[in-house]
Design an enzyme around this catalytic site. Structure first.
Site, PDB file in Angstrom:
ATOM      1  NE  ARG A   9      -1.739  -8.176  -2.000  1.00 52.85           N
ATOM      2  CZ  ARG A   9      -1.630  -9.355  -2.608  1.00 52.85           C
ATOM      3  NH1 ARG A   9      -0.474  -8.912  -3.731  1.00 52.85           N
ATOM      4  NH2 ARG A   9      -2.137 -10.553  -2.576  1.00 52.85           N
TER       5      ARG A   9
ATOM      6  CE1 TYR B 127      -2.430 -12.654  -7.033  1.00 52.18           C
ATOM      7  CE2 TYR B 127      -3.443 -10.545  -5.938  1.00 52.18           C
ATOM      8  CZ  TYR B 127      -2.462 -11.257  -6.146  1.00 52.18           C
ATOM      9  OH  TYR B 127      -1.173 -11.304  -5.858  1.00 52.18           O
TER      10      TYR B 127
ATOM     11  CG  ASP C 282      -1.213  -6.941  -6.807  1.00 47.24           C
ATOM     12  OD1 ASP C 282      -1.587  -6.647  -7.823  1.00 47.24           O
ATOM     13  OD2 ASP C 282      -0.449  -7.684  -6.383  1.00 47.24           O
TER      14      ASP C 282
ATOM     15  CG  HIS D 190      -2.423 -10.277  -9.846  1.00 43.51           C
ATOM     16  ND1 HIS D 190      -2.364 -11.351 -10.804  1.00 43.51           N
ATOM     17  CD2 HIS D 190      -1.371 -10.327  -8.920  1.00 43.51           C
ATOM     18  CE1 HIS D 190      -1.176 -12.005 -10.323  1.00 43.51           C
ATOM     19  NE2 HIS D 190      -0.683 -11.447  -9.155  1.00 43.51           N
TER      20      HIS D 190
ATOM     21  CD  GLU E  58       1.503  -5.231  -6.422  1.00 44.42           C
ATOM     22  OE1 GLU E  58       1.140  -5.047  -5.061  1.00 44.42           O
ATOM     23  OE2 GLU E  58       1.741  -6.341  -6.785  1.00 44.42           O
TER      24      GLU E  58
ATOM     25  CD  GLU F 207       3.454  -9.082  -9.193  1.00 45.85           C
ATOM     26  OE1 GLU F 207       3.573  -8.279  -8.047  1.00 45.85           O
ATOM     27  OE2 GLU F 207       2.930  -9.846  -9.277  1.00 45.85           O
TER      28      GLU F 207
ATOM     29  NE  ARG G 126       4.459  -4.871  -7.042  1.00 48.91           N
ATOM     30  CZ  ARG G 126       4.691  -5.664  -5.784  1.00 48.91           C
ATOM     31  NH1 ARG G 126       5.183  -4.982  -4.752  1.00 48.91           N
ATOM     32  NH2 ARG G 126       4.355  -6.883  -5.895  1.00 48.91           N
TER      33      ARG G 126
ATOM     34  CD  GLU H 181       4.337  -8.696  -2.369  1.00 52.71           C
ATOM     35  OE1 GLU H 181       4.818  -8.196  -3.481  1.00 52.71           O
ATOM     36  OE2 GLU H 181       3.278  -9.303  -2.343  1.00 52.71           O
TER      37      GLU H 181
ATOM     38  CD1 TRP I 271      -5.009 -15.849 -11.859  1.00 51.15           C
ATOM     39  CD2 TRP I 271      -2.826 -15.423 -11.491  1.00 51.15           C
ATOM     40  NE1 TRP I 271      -4.549 -15.799 -10.380  1.00 51.15           N
ATOM     41  CE2 TRP I 271      -3.542 -15.759 -10.169  1.00 51.15           C
ATOM     42  CE3 TRP I 271      -1.564 -15.160 -11.520  1.00 51.15           C
ATOM     43  CZ2 TRP I 271      -2.635 -15.766  -9.168  1.00 51.15           C
ATOM     44  CZ3 TRP I 271      -0.524 -15.192 -10.506  1.00 51.15           C
ATOM     45  CH2 TRP I 271      -1.183 -15.496  -8.862  1.00 51.15           C
TER      46      TRP I 271
HETATM   47  O1  EZ4 Z   1       1.299 -12.935  -8.370  1.00 49.13           O
HETATM   48  O2  EZ4 Z   1       4.203 -14.064  -6.562  1.00 49.13           O
HETATM   49  O3  EZ4 Z   1       2.173  -8.791  -5.196  1.00 49.13           O
HETATM   50  N1  EZ4 Z   1       2.357  -9.843  -5.527  1.00 49.13           N
HETATM   51  C1  EZ4 Z   1       1.749 -10.716  -6.439  1.00 49.13           C
HETATM   52  C2  EZ4 Z   1       1.970 -12.364  -6.321  1.00 49.13           C
HETATM   53  C3  EZ4 Z   1       2.565 -12.797  -7.704  1.00 49.13           C
HETATM   54  C4  EZ4 Z   1       3.286 -14.045  -7.558  1.00 49.13           C
HETATM   55  C5  EZ4 Z   1       3.891 -14.635  -8.971  1.00 49.13           C
HETATM   56  O4  EZ4 Z   1       4.407 -15.620  -8.755  1.00 49.13           O
HETATM   57  O5  EZ4 Z   1       1.277 -10.117  -7.317  1.00 49.13           O
HETATM   58  O6  EZ4 Z   1       0.889 -13.110  -5.787  1.00 49.13           O
HETATM   59 CO    CO Z   2       1.461  -8.085  -7.322  1.00 48.15          CO
END
Ligand code: EZ4
Ligand code: CO
Length: 418
Positions: A163, A175, A226, A228, A252, A278, A299, A355, A418
């Protein structure tokens, strides 16, 4: 101990294997973990992970004050019955606190069941379907050059999938990019830190990053990314289209996923494979995403999705719709969750990828484990149960410290995801 010993009851109704005690171990070897330990009258005990990053003590209280008293005297072999008792029996269903607490109990019971039957948990879930679980590592850098270096470092370590995240030019902190040379760690001690976000700058930058990465890495490395939860569906569609030439393994969390229909819009514009889940807790967070074939990888982690029992059901449901597993595995998921994910991943037919953000040496010392990494794959090991222990005297040296995930703001100060 024979199978009949754990599954049968005596005429009197007395269970032969009985839970006699359960307690929590809360520790912070560099970051916080909440671990449930369940003990039986036969001396066999099991471990479950109950860690919810930044909200750890809420789950600890849920377990301590409300769940543990209900466990005493139950038969740990009855994973389905105990799961239903805690899920339906609470009346108040779902949510991250509840489902993480139930997951901890469920993992501990599968661990006990495996130990009692003298076999690794994956054998109780269908047996091995593959020789190992393909895993992806995290490569991060402040800029494109640093990210390429980080990808190449992971390739040299044997990873077949990586990743990649990089600092966005003009944005003070992005991030996934570590600060001050330390490994990237999602939560930080103290109050929540603040980071900045600009969709415009990110969307202009991301295709350049992956163009350079693909050139440097060659065609065969699996590249992942990701987002996010930071885009709208139409922005995610633009990103997906712009990344198509670099054939990512997945994109992701392109958007926050409460609006499951948002994925239909992304899907109608791009062939980039999509992964999400997630932050999900039950099948009800992803039922539509799966049955409408709006995602490619689910996920939802064993720890936040209620345990091995429901994760197995979600995987089987997903298999009907060509959706594969790709469980969350950041450092805030303890080694107990990593083991549970690997046992399940080894067994289910529609395993996709896992992961792997390795824990620090200190965390590995507190949680000695059997699972191992070799040449791009991980294996849960052959020890009965989940194959993870906790060194309680070491854990006691690192007491809990309050920590939070960061928050993010747009350049005009608006709070964003975030
Ligand atoms: O933001 O584990 O794919 N992994 C992620 C991580 C999550 C944190 C949250 O606790 O997106 O960085
Ligand atoms: Co993630």
């Amino acid at each position: 101990m024979r199978i009949e010993d754990v599954s049968s009851t005596e005429d009197s109704g007395t269970l032969l294997l009985k839970i006699v005690a359960a307690r929590l171990i809360v520790c912070s070897p560099g970051r916080n973990f909440v671990t449930l330990r369940v003990d039986t009258d036969e001396g066999v005990s099991g471990l479950g992970d109950a860690t919810l990053n930044g909200r750890e003590l809420a789950v600890a209280s849920y377990l301590e004050d409300h769940v543990i008293p209900c466990l005493i005297g139950r038969n740990p072999a009855q994973t389905e019955e105990v799961w239903q008792y805690l899920y339906r029996g609470a009346y108040w269903r779902r949510g991250p606190i509840t489902m993480t607490a139930i997951a901890a109990v469920d993992m501990a019971l599968w661990d006990i069941k495996g130990k009692a039957l003298n076999t690794p948990v994956y054998n109780l879930l269908g047996g091995a379907s593959r020789h190992g679980c393909l895993v992806y590592a995290h490569a991060n850098g402040a800029d494109i050059a640093e990210t390429i270096d980080s990808v190449q470092k992971h390739v040299a370590e044997g990873y077949l999938a990586v990743r990649a995240q990089a600092g966005v030019p003009g944005i003070a902190s992005s991030y996934g990019v570590p600060k001050g040379g330390k490994p990237y760690e999602p939560a930080e001690r103290g109050l929540p830190s603040e980071s900045l976000w600009s969709t415009e700058r990110y969307l202009n930058f991301a295709p350049k990053l992956f163009e350079e990465l693909r050139k440097a890495a060659g065609e065969n490395l699996h590249l992942l990314h990701d987002v996010h939860h930071r885009l709208t569906p139409i922005e995610a569609a633009r990103l997906g289209k712009s990344l198509e030439p670099y054939h990512l393994f997945w994109m992701e969390d392109p958007v926050p996923a409460e609006l499951q229909d948002g994925f239909a819009l992304i899907r109608s514009h791009t062939t980039v494979p999509l992964a999400t889940g997630e932050v999900f807790n039950t099948i009800w967070d992803c039922k539509e995403l799966i049955e409408r074939q709006l995602i490619d990888y689910i996920r939802m982690a064993v720890v936040h999705g209620g345990g091995i029992t429901p994760a197995r059901k979600v995987a089987d449901f997903a298999a009907l719709y060509h959706v594969r597993t790709g469980y969350h595995g950041a450092t805030d998921l303890s080694p107990v969750t990593m083991a549970a994910a690997l046992h399940l991943g080894l067994a289910v037919h529609n395993f996709g990828i896992q992961e792997h953000m390795p824990h620090s040496g200190l965390v590995d010392e507190v949680f000695p484990h059997e699972y191992r990494f070799e040449a791009g794959y991980m294996h849960p090991g052959e020890k009965p149960g989940l194959g993870v222990e906790i060194d309680e005297s070491r854990a006691a040296r690192y007491p809990y410290q309050r920590a939070y995930l960061p928050i993010a703001r747009k350049l005009d100060g608006t709070l964003t995801d975030w």
